[in-house]
Design a protein around this motif. Structure first.
Motif, PDB file in Angstrom:
ATOM      1  N   THR A   1       0.799  -1.236   0.000  1.00 29.83           N
ATOM      2  CA  THR A   1       0.000   0.000   0.000  1.00 29.83           C
ATOM      3  C   THR A   1       0.827   1.280   0.000  1.00 29.83           C
ATOM      4  OG1 THR A   1      -0.148  -0.028   2.423  1.00 29.83           O
ATOM      5  CG2 THR A   1      -1.907  -1.132   1.200  1.00 29.83           C
ATOM      6  N   ARG A   2       2.107   1.177  -0.292  1.00 26.93           N
ATOM      7  CA  ARG A   2       2.975   2.357  -0.183  1.00 26.93           C
ATOM      8  C   ARG A   2       2.573   3.502  -1.125  1.00 26.93           C
ATOM      9  NH1 ARG A   2       8.544  -0.226  -2.301  1.00 26.93           N
ATOM     10  NH2 ARG A   2       7.622  -2.049  -1.250  1.00 26.93           N
ATOM     11  N   SER A   3       1.878   3.180  -2.202  1.00 25.72           N
ATOM     12  CA  SER A   3       1.572   4.207  -3.213  1.00 25.72           C
ATOM     13  C   SER A   3       0.196   4.830  -3.036  1.00 25.72           C
ATOM     14  CB  SER A   3       1.678   3.601  -4.621  1.00 25.72           C
ATOM     15  OG  SER A   3       0.743   2.549  -4.774  1.00 25.72           O
ATOM     16  N   GLN A   4      -0.382   4.745  -1.842  1.00 31.70           N
ATOM     17  CA  GLN A   4      -1.717   5.289  -1.629  1.00 31.70           C
ATOM     18  C   GLN A   4      -1.786   6.785  -1.965  1.00 31.70           C
ATOM     19  OE1 GLN A   4      -4.775   3.628  -0.571  1.00 31.70           O
ATOM     20  NE2 GLN A   4      -5.388   5.576  -1.493  1.00 31.70           N
ATOM     21  N   GLU A   5      -0.796   7.554  -1.541  1.00 30.11           N
ATOM     22  CA  GLU A   5      -0.823   8.993  -1.806  1.00 30.11           C
ATOM     23  C   GLU A   5      -0.740   9.285  -3.302  1.00 30.11           C
ATOM     24  OE1 GLU A   5       2.134  11.005   0.451  1.00 30.11           O
ATOM     25  OE2 GLU A   5       1.221  10.534   2.397  1.00 30.11           O
ATOM     26  N   ILE A   6      -0.007   8.481  -4.034  1.00 28.53           N
ATOM     27  CA  ILE A   6       0.068   8.666  -5.483  1.00 28.53           C
ATOM     28  C   ILE A   6      -1.289   8.384  -6.109  1.00 28.53           C
ATOM     29  CG2 ILE A   6       1.033   7.633  -7.586  1.00 28.53           C
ATOM     30  CD1 ILE A   6       3.698   7.424  -6.080  1.00 28.53           C
ATOM     31  N   CYS A   7      -1.966   7.357  -5.624  1.00 32.39           N
ATOM     32  CA  CYS A   7      -3.319   7.061  -6.112  1.00 32.39           C
ATOM     33  C   CYS A   7      -4.260   8.228  -5.836  1.00 32.39           C
ATOM     34  CB  CYS A   7      -3.856   5.792  -5.452  1.00 32.39           C
ATOM     35  SG  CYS A   7      -2.996   4.281  -5.922  1.00 32.39           S
ATOM     36  N   ASP A   8      -4.193   8.742  -4.624  1.00 28.56           N
ATOM     37  CA  ASP A   8      -5.057   9.874  -4.266  1.00 28.56           C
ATOM     38  C   ASP A   8      -4.808  11.069  -5.184  1.00 28.56           C
ATOM     39  OD1 ASP A   8      -6.030   8.323  -2.197  1.00 28.56           O
ATOM     40  OD2 ASP A   8      -4.742   9.228  -0.664  1.00 28.56           O
ATOM     41  N   GLU A   9      -3.541  11.323  -5.470  1.00 30.79           N
ATOM     42  CA  GLU A   9      -3.181  12.452  -6.330  1.00 30.79           C
ATOM     43  C   GLU A   9      -3.690  12.253  -7.755  1.00 30.79           C
ATOM     44  OE1 GLU A   9       0.870  14.780  -7.873  1.00 30.79           O
ATOM     45  OE2 GLU A   9       0.984  13.281  -6.263  1.00 30.79           O
ATOM     46  N   LEU A  10      -3.524  11.039  -8.284  1.00 31.96           N
ATOM     47  CA  LEU A  10      -4.000  10.756  -9.637  1.00 31.96           C
ATOM     48  C   LEU A  10      -5.520  10.872  -9.727  1.00 31.96           C
ATOM     49  CD1 LEU A  10      -1.725   7.713 -10.540  1.00 31.96           C
ATOM     50  CD2 LEU A  10      -1.709   9.940 -11.670  1.00 31.96           C
ATOM     51  N   ASN A  11      -6.205  10.350  -8.715  1.00 32.48           N
ATOM     52  CA  ASN A  11      -7.669  10.431  -8.717  1.00 32.48           C
ATOM     53  C   ASN A  11      -8.148  11.879  -8.674  1.00 32.48           C
ATOM     54  OD1 ASN A  11      -8.456   7.693  -8.899  1.00 32.48           O
ATOM     55  ND2 ASN A  11      -7.950   7.368  -6.754  1.00 32.48           N
ATOM     56  N   ARG A  12      -7.417  12.721  -7.932  1.00 32.21           N
ATOM     57  CA  ARG A  12      -7.783  14.139  -7.860  1.00 32.21           C
ATOM     58  C   ARG A  12      -7.495  14.854  -9.177  1.00 32.21           C
ATOM     59  NH1 ARG A  12      -5.179  13.984  -2.831  1.00 32.21           N
ATOM     60  NH2 ARG A  12      -3.349  14.977  -3.785  1.00 32.21           N
ATOM     61  N   ASN A  13      -6.290  14.656  -9.683  1.00 26.30           N
ATOM     62  CA  ASN A  13      -5.833  15.446 -10.827  1.00 26.30           C
ATOM     63  C   ASN A  13      -6.423  14.988 -12.157  1.00 26.30           C
ATOM     64  OD1 ASN A  13      -4.305  16.873  -9.008  1.00 26.30           O
ATOM     65  ND2 ASN A  13      -2.379  15.853  -9.513  1.00 26.30           N
ATOM     66  N   LEU A  14      -6.564  13.689 -12.323  1.00 26.10           N
ATOM     67  CA  LEU A  14      -7.063  13.166 -13.598  1.00 26.10           C
ATOM     68  C   LEU A  14      -8.537  12.826 -13.558  1.00 26.10           C
ATOM     69  CD1 LEU A  14      -4.114  10.827 -14.673  1.00 26.10           C
ATOM     70  CD2 LEU A  14      -4.464  13.253 -15.138  1.00 26.10           C
ATOM     71  N   GLY A  15      -9.067  12.662 -12.356  1.00 25.86           N
ATOM     72  CA  GLY A  15     -10.475  12.320 -12.221  1.00 25.86           C
ATOM     73  C   GLY A  15     -10.676  10.820 -12.123  1.00 25.86           C
ATOM     74  N   ARG A  16     -11.268  10.399 -11.038  1.00 30.03           N
ATOM     75  CA  ARG A  16     -11.512   8.973 -10.810  1.00 30.03           C
ATOM     76  C   ARG A  16     -12.313   8.365 -11.969  1.00 30.03           C
ATOM     77  NH1 ARG A  16     -11.503   6.540  -5.864  1.00 30.03           N
ATOM     78  NH2 ARG A  16     -11.484   8.604  -4.906  1.00 30.03           N
ATOM     79  N   GLU A  17     -13.338   9.082 -12.419  1.00 25.01           N
ATOM     80  CA  GLU A  17     -14.195   8.563 -13.484  1.00 25.01           C
ATOM     81  C   GLU A  17     -13.442   8.469 -14.809  1.00 25.01           C
ATOM     82  OE1 GLU A  17     -14.863  11.158 -11.596  1.00 25.01           O
ATOM     83  OE2 GLU A  17     -16.473  10.448 -10.271  1.00 25.01           O
ATOM     84  N   ASN A  18     -12.582   9.435 -15.059  1.00 26.31           N
ATOM     85  CA  ASN A  18     -11.790   9.448 -16.286  1.00 26.31           C
ATOM     86  C   ASN A  18     -10.879   8.224 -16.348  1.00 26.31           C
ATOM     87  OD1 ASN A  18     -10.518  10.397 -18.683  1.00 26.31           O
ATOM     88  ND2 ASN A  18      -8.937  11.409 -17.464  1.00 26.31           N
ATOM     89  N   ILE A  19     -10.215   7.938 -15.245  1.00 24.42           N
ATOM     90  CA  ILE A  19      -9.314   6.783 -15.192  1.00 24.42           C
ATOM     91  C   ILE A  19     -10.104   5.489 -15.372  1.00 24.42           C
ATOM     92  CG2 ILE A  19      -7.764   5.477 -13.685  1.00 24.42           C
ATOM     93  CD1 ILE A  19      -6.997   8.185 -12.389  1.00 24.42           C
ATOM     94  N   PHE A  20     -11.222   5.401 -14.662  1.00 26.16           N
ATOM     95  CA  PHE A  20     -12.018   4.186 -14.705  1.00 26.16           C
ATOM     96  C   PHE A  20     -12.617   3.954 -16.092  1.00 26.16           C
ATOM     97  CE2 PHE A  20     -15.926   1.734 -14.038  1.00 26.16           C
ATOM     98  CZ  PHE A  20     -15.427   0.658 -13.311  1.00 26.16           C
ATOM     99  N   SER A  21     -12.942   5.018 -16.793  1.00 25.70           N
ATOM    100  CA  SER A  21     -13.582   4.879 -18.107  1.00 25.70           C
ATOM    101  C   SER A  21     -12.680   4.176 -19.111  1.00 25.70           C
ATOM    102  CB  SER A  21     -13.980   6.260 -18.645  1.00 25.70           C
ATOM    103  OG  SER A  21     -12.825   7.031 -18.979  1.00 25.70           O
ATOM    104  N   ILE A  22     -11.378   4.284 -18.936  1.00 24.60           N
ATOM    105  CA  ILE A  22     -10.425   3.613 -19.829  1.00 24.60           C
ATOM    106  C   ILE A  22     -10.081   2.228 -19.322  1.00 24.60           C
ATOM    107  CG2 ILE A  22      -8.097   3.669 -20.800  1.00 24.60           C
ATOM    108  CD1 ILE A  22      -9.984   5.712 -22.029  1.00 24.60           C
ATOM    109  N   SER A  23      -9.673   2.158 -18.068  1.00 23.04           N
ATOM    110  CA  SER A  23      -9.103   0.917 -17.538  1.00 23.04           C
ATOM    111  C   SER A  23     -10.136  -0.054 -17.006  1.00 23.04           C
ATOM    112  CB  SER A  23      -8.112   1.250 -16.414  1.00 23.04           C
ATOM    113  OG  SER A  23      -8.790   1.823 -15.310  1.00 23.04           O
ATOM    114  N   GLY A  24     -11.325   0.432 -16.667  1.00 22.95           N
ATOM    115  CA  GLY A  24     -12.336  -0.441 -16.092  1.00 22.95           C
ATOM    116  C   GLY A  24     -12.014  -0.875 -14.685  1.00 22.95           C
TER     117      GLY A  24
END
Length: 497
Positions: free
Chosen positions: A104-127
Motif C-alpha cells: 500500500t505504499r503508493s496510496q498517496e500517489i493514487c489519491d493524487e491521480l484520482n484528484r488530478n485526472l479524475g476517478r471517473e476518467n481513469i475508470f472509463s479507460i481501464s475499467g
C-alpha cells in the motif's frame, strides 16, 4: 514419445511447477517456497530472482527423478500473481524488488491521480479503480522515490512475463495482465496513448501486448543449462493466475464462474462483454474475446491457516470441529478482513471482527465462523457482480479450500448456488499448461482443451433451510462493516501481511 505440458505458477508465497499429459493428468508436481519482504509498515515486496531460483530448483528436481525427460515437454505455460512491477534494465537485469498486490505504499500517489485526472476518467479507460495494489501507482512510486532506479528502467514486466523472459530472453506483456495498468484500454486490449501521457508514464516501459497463448520464444541456451530443459522448447506468454485457474476449472463460457479458495478468496465470472464496476476487478480472460469480472478478498484459506497456527488447532481437525456447529453459527459472525479488504469495499483499514461472542461459544464456533465469514465475502462479491449486470451460473470451486467438503457446502448454502469441484489443487497450473497446449496446436481450441482435461470430482447442491438461515447472517455481516468502518478508519489500520 509422450507429449507433456509444463505449467509454472508464480504464487504469493510459493511457485508450483507441474507436468501434465495431454489428458490433464498430473505426472508430477513440486512447490518452491519464497517469502515476502516487509521493511516498512504497509510494504510487501519480493525479489523476482527468488521466483526464478525456485522455478529452476523445481524443474531440475522434476527432470532428475527419472520419470520425465526434458525432450518429452512439448511446451511451457506460465501464470502468476497480479499487479507486479518488475523493473528491468537494458541488460536484462532486475533493478529492484517488486511490490506485491497487497502493498500500500503508493496510496498517496493514487489519491493524487484520482484528484488530478479524475476517478471517473481513469475508470472509463481501464475499467478498474486507481488503488495502490495495481501496477500503475507502483511504477510512479519508483519515479518519485527511486529516481535512480527509474532512470535505468528499460521494461516493466508482470511476474509471468519475467519468468518467460528468463526462459526465452524475450519481453512480453500478456493480455490478461494488462489490467494492472490504468493506461490499458479494457475494451480494446490496447495501450491508451492519451492516458499514458496524462499519467506521465514512459511508453517505452510497456512491452507489446500479446495473446496469452502466443509462443513468444523458446527456451534459450542459458536457460536450458540452468533448468535442464531442452533448448528450443516453445514458451507461451501465459497470464494472470486467477484467469489460468479459471480456465483450469473449465470456466470458458458466458456466466460460468470460478470460486477461488486459495490463500486469498474471490471469484471470476466469464463474460462475453466488458462489464465493469468500481467495486470489482475487471481483466481479460486468458482465452480470446472473453473478460473476467473478478472479486478478490484477503480472507480465504489463509484464515483457517491463521486460526490453526495461532490457536493450537490441529489442521486435520478443523472440519470435524466446524461440523459440530449448526448453520449460522449460533449468531457468531466473522468479518474476514485480515489484511484490510479488497473487493467490494476496497478498505485498507478494514479489520477482522468476531461478533456475537458469549460464554456459550466454543473453539468449534470460531472455526465455523471463519468458514462462514469467507463464504459471506464470496456472496457479497457475487451480489455486487449481479448488480453490475453480470450473469452468474453455477460455480466451479478451486484451490485448497475446495478439498473441504464442509466448507464447499457452506459456500453453496450461503450463496444458494450449485458448486462443481474439478481437480482443485492443480487448476491453475493446468490452465497455464492448457495455454501452452493451444499455443502449439496440441488442442484445436479451448473447448477441446477443457473437454480433454477438466474432470468434475463432486457436486454440492445448496440446502434451502441453511440458505434461509444465512440470509439473516448475511444481513448482520453487511451491517457490521457499515457500523464499524468509521471506527476502522480512525484506528488507522493498514494492509499488511
Amino acid at each position: 514419445m509422450r507429449e507433456l505440458l509444463l505449467g509454472i505458477d508464480i504464487g504469493t508465497s510459493a511457485c508450483k511447477v507441474a507436468v501434465f499429459d495431454t489428458s490433464g493428468n498430473v505426472i508430477t508436481s513440486l512447490n518452491g517456497k519464497y517469502h515476502a519482504i516487509h521493511t516498512q509498515d504497509g510494504w510487501a515486496e519480493q525479489n523476482p530472482e527468488d521466483w526464478w531460483n525456485a522455478v529452476i530448483a523445481c524443474i531440475r528436481e522434476i527432470l532428475t527423478d527419472g520419470n520425465i525427460k526434458a525432450s518429452e515437454i512439448s511446451a511451457i505455460g506460465i501464470d502468476g500473481i497480479s499487479w507486479a512491477a518488475v523493473a528491468m534494465d537494458n541488460q536484462g537485469e532486475c533493478l529492484c524488488n517488486t511490490p506485491l498486490w497487497f502493498d500500500t505504499r503508493s496510496q498517496e500517489i493514487c489519491d493524487e491521480l484520482n484528484r488530478n485526472l479524475g476517478r471517473e476518467n481513469i475508470f472509463s479507460i481501464s475499467g478498474n479503480p486507481m488503488k495502490p495494489g495495481y501496477t500503475t501507482p507502483k511504477v510512479l512510486w519508483y519515479k518519485k522515490f527511486m529516481p535512480e532506479i527509474y532512470s535505468r528502467i528499460n521494461k516493466i514486466l508482470q511476474c509471468n512475463g519475467y519468468i518467460a523472459f528468463k526462459l526465452t530472453g524475450e519481453y512480453s506483456q500478456d493480455l490478461s495482465q494488462g489490467y494492472g495498468w490504468h493506461c490499458f484500454d479494457m475494451r480494446t486490449g490496447k495501450w491508451d496513448d492519451r492516458m499514458i501521457s496524462e499519467m506521465q508514464l514512459n511508453k517505452n516501459f510497456l512491452p507489446e501486448i500479446v495473446a496469452c497463448d502466443k509462443v513468444i520464444g523458446c527456451v534459450s541456451h542459458v536457460a536450458a543449462i540452468q533448468t535442464g530443459l531442452c533448448e528450443g522448447t516453445p514458451v507461451v506468454a501465459g497470464g494472470l493466475d486467477a484467469a489460468c485457474g479459471t480456465l483450469g476449472a473449465g470456466v470458458i463460457h458466458d456466466g460460468e464462474t470460478q470460486e477461488q479458495g486459495g490463500q486469498a478468496g474471490g471469484m471470476s465470472i466469464c463474460t462475453n462483454e466488458c462489464v465493469s464496476d468500481e467495486r470489482l476487478i475487471l481483466s481479460f480472460h486468458v482465452i480470446p474475446n472473453k473478460w473476467l469480472l473478478q472479486g478478490g478478498t484477503t480472507g480465504g484459506g489463509g484464515v483457517i491457516r491463521w486460526f490453526s497456527e495461532n490457536f493450537a488447532t490441529d489442521f486435520s481437525e478443523i472440519n470435524n470441529l466446524a461440523a459440530k456447529i449448526p448453520a449460522g453459527c449460533d449468531g457468531l459472525v466473522f468479518l474476514p478482513y485480515m489484511m484490510g479488504e479488497r473487493t467490494p469495499i476496497w478498505d485498507p483499514n478494514a479489520k477482522g471482527v468476531f461478533y456475537g461472542i458469549d460464554f456459550a461459544k466454543s473453539k468449534a464456533h470460531f472455526v465455523r465462523a471463519c468458514m462462514e465469514g469467507v463464504a459471506l465475502a464470496l456472496r457479497h462479491n457475487l451480489t455486487v457482480a449481479e448488480e453490475a449486470g453480470a450473469k452468474i451460473h453455477d460455480l466451479r470451486s478451486m484451490g485448497g479450500s475446495a478439498n473441504s467438503l464442509l466448507w464447499t457446502q457452506i459456500k453453496s448454502d450461503v450463496t444458494n448456488r450449485k458448486i462443481f469441484v474439478p481437480s482443485s489443487d492443480t487448476a491453475t497450473t493446468l490452465g497455464a499448461a492448457m495455454l501452452a497446449g493451444v499455443g502449439v496446436g496440441i488442442y484445436r481450441d479451448y473447448d477441446e482443451a477443457v473437454s480433454k482435461t477438466v474432470r468434475i470430482t463432486r457436486e454440492h447442491e445448496p440446502n434451502f433451510e441453511n440458505y434461509a438461515m444465512y440470509n439473516k447472517t448475511y444481513e448482520t455481516y453487511i451491517k457490521l462493516y457499515e457500523s464499524l468502518k468509521n471506527l476502522m478508519q480512525k484506528s488507522g489500520g493498514k494492509l499488511s501481511a
